[in-house]
Design a protein around this motif. Structure first.
Motif: not given
Length: 185
Positions: A80-82, A87-89, A124-133, A135-145
């Motif tokens: 995280s930024p702080t 985070a680990n997947a 799990a879908k085809n497209n998985i990634s994580m990004e901290w928005l 210090g306390d908020t994590l965005y988890i991308l899990n989709n199949d376009p």
């Protein structure tokens, strides 16, 4: 897994016993034979056992059943930024050749002696990634376009929110103190 198989076996036996019980009750009324008390008690015992297993599986769920021995590393580590959280997947294979893959995200609290908490669990879908928005908020991308209804992406406030696709973590009495809000599909 063994408990679920045991529950299915007991359910099957209980259904068979119930059918036999119904037949014997009808015969006892028609032919004026004694009521099948032992069979009734055995059938009721099976029903109680099946409901007990269901209640245990539903309301006493924890993430400890994740198969960590055959897990595969996913995206991460992502700090995280702080630098308070990491985070680990991870991926969990299930069902053999015809099965699929589950993904879960664990957060390590770097300030609390590396305390770990599972905050996300889904198919799990085809497209998985994580990004901290932040210090306390994590965005988890899990989709199949290619499949619009497959989106399992979510923003989670760490320490307050978790996501479990089937909702078992949301119903669990053992986990209710670990989050304020639980999301499910």
């Amino acid at each position: 897994m063994i408990l679920i198989l045991f529950g299915l076996l007991i359910s099957s036996i209980t259904v068979i016993l119930f059918l036999i019980l119904c037949t014997r009750i009808i015969i006892s009324f028609i032919k004026n034979k004694p009521f099948p008390k032992k069979l009734l008690i055995t059938t009721l015992g099976g029903v109680v056992l099946v409901f007990s297993i269901y209640i245990y599986e539903t309301y006493f769920f924890t993430f400890s059943k994740i198969d960590r021995e055959s897990m595969q590393k996913g995206p991460g580590p992502l700090t995280s930024p702080t630098e308070e959280y990491t985070a680990n997947a991870y991926y969990e294979l299930y069902g053999g050749a015809a099965g699929g893959v589950n993904v879960w995200v664990e957060i390590t609290d770097n300030n609390e002696k590396n305390k770990m908490q599972t905050v996300y669990y889904s198919d799990a879908k085809n497209n998985i990634s994580m990004e901290w928005l932040d210090g306390d908020t994590l965005y988890i991308l899990n989709n199949d376009p290619d499949y619009p209804n497959s989106n399992r992406s979510i923003e989670l406030e760490i320490g307050k929110e978790i996501y479990h696709e089937t909702g078992l973590a949301c119903k669990s009495l053992l986990m209710k103190d670990e989050y304020e809000t639980c999301y499910q599909n």
